[in-house]
Design a protein around this motif. Structure first.
Motif, short mmCIF file in Angstrom:
data_model
loop_
_atom_site.label_atom_id
_atom_site.label_comp_id
_atom_site.label_asym_id
_atom_site.label_seq_id
_atom_site.Cartn_x
_atom_site.Cartn_y
_atom_site.Cartn_z
N LEU A 58 -0.81 18.40 1.75
CA LEU A 58 -1.52 19.62 2.14
C LEU A 58 -2.26 19.41 3.46
O LEU A 58 -2.94 18.40 3.64
CB LEU A 58 -2.50 20.03 1.04
N GLU A 59 -2.16 20.37 4.36
CA GLU A 59 -2.91 20.37 5.62
C GLU A 59 -3.58 21.73 5.79
O GLU A 59 -2.95 22.77 5.59
CB GLU A 59 -1.99 20.12 6.82
N ILE A 60 -4.88 21.71 6.17
CA ILE A 60 -5.61 22.93 6.48
C ILE A 60 -6.37 22.70 7.78
O ILE A 60 -7.05 21.68 7.93
CB ILE A 60 -6.58 23.33 5.35
N ILE A 96 -3.90 26.97 -4.39
CA ILE A 96 -4.82 26.10 -3.66
C ILE A 96 -6.24 26.44 -4.07
O ILE A 96 -6.68 27.60 -3.94
CB ILE A 96 -4.66 26.27 -2.14
N TYR A 112 -2.86 27.12 6.30
CA TYR A 112 -2.54 25.94 5.50
C TYR A 112 -1.03 25.69 5.55
O TYR A 112 -0.22 26.60 5.78
CB TYR A 112 -3.02 26.08 4.05
#
Length: 275
Positions: A98-100, A129, A111
């Motif tokens: 996961l990347e935000i 999420i 995201y």
């Protein structure tokens, strides 16, 4: 499976020993065990019917300098390439990443959720999420959708997070990946900023009758760089003040500001300073 590697050296007459180690090394063979001044190497892997372990296996292919015999100490070069062999887990199993992105308060953040089928069966995914503040309180749940995922396949999910109702600060995010008879989690953190800089720490002990160095640790709560950042210090009860040189601070970054002041003729054991 056959793979090819090329090793390079930065000086002539360098003798290299080529080797393998790590997972699957007992199933791996090299077409040569020694090269001169670098060269090409072919690796062959005979996959076993039953693996020693599931998940990611790392096989290293290395070349190391053959040191010269003699007295004293020497330094030899050694470099390794890595081959990752992923063995599917039996049954249903998924992993995620996961990347935000950090964002200014009031703006939309994005995201990116990657989900990988690491098992031996197809999956039906239901993803969401969860977002929690720095105290661990849940502040939002975002539905990332339902998808089907075949064996050895992956999917990338994109979406938006509206930060309008979020206070500035650091947040923890967890992607909950549910599938038939199981679930997994991928975690990350992100920050929502406002145009402000905080004082994280400062010098708390100084010496008498000398010019003292005074350090101030500053932390940015804005996700863009801030230019011309400086600090002013005022010694309360004395006609003494100082200003630090100006600097820049990266988005959500930290920096140390340094100023100096003279404690000559000060008799107190404690001083108060306004920063």
């Amino acid at each position: 499976e056959t793979l090819h590697f090329t090793f390079y050296t930065d000086r002539p007459a360098l003798h290299l020993e080529v080797y393998t180690e790590g997972d699957f090394s007992k199933y791996a063979t090299l077409d040569k065990t020694r090269i001169e001044q670098g060269g090409d190497v072919t690796l062959r892997i005979k996959m076993p019917r039953t693996p020693d372990k599931y998940g990611p296996n790392r096989l290293y292919v290395g070349a190391r300098e053959i040191g010269e015999l003699g007295e004293g100490f020497g330094i030899v070069g050694n470099i390794r390439a890595v081959v990752t062999i992923r063995v599917p887990y039996p049954g249903r199993y998924a992993e995620g990443s996961l990347e935000i992105k950090d964002v200014k308060k009031g703006n939309m953040s994005s995201y990116k959720l990657d989900v990988f089928n690491r098992g031996s069966e197809n999956l039906n995914l239901d993803t969401s999420i969860e977002i929690r503040d720095s105290r661990g309180k849940k502040v939002d749940v975002i539905d990332a959708g339902k998808n089907a995922l075949s064996v050895k396949d992956s999917i990338t999910l994109y979406g938006w997070i509206n930060s309008t109702n979020y206070a500035p600060g650091r947040y923890d995010a967890s992607a909950i990946i549910k599938y038939d008879l199981g679930s997994s989690k991928a975690e990350t953190e992100f920050r929502i900023g406002e145009l402000s800089v905080g004082i994280a720490n400062y010098t708390d002990e100084i010496e008498r009758n000398k010019i003292n160095r005074f350090e101030i640790s500053a932390e940015s709560f804005w996700n863009d760089p801030i230019e011309n950042l400086h600090a002013e210090g005022f010694i309360l009860g004395h006609d003494i003040a100082f200003t630090t040189p100006s600097t820049s601070i990266d988005g959500f970054g930290k920096t140390t500001l340094v100023g100096y002041f003279d404690t000559t003729n000060m008799t107190e054991d404690k001083l108060k300073i306004k920063l």
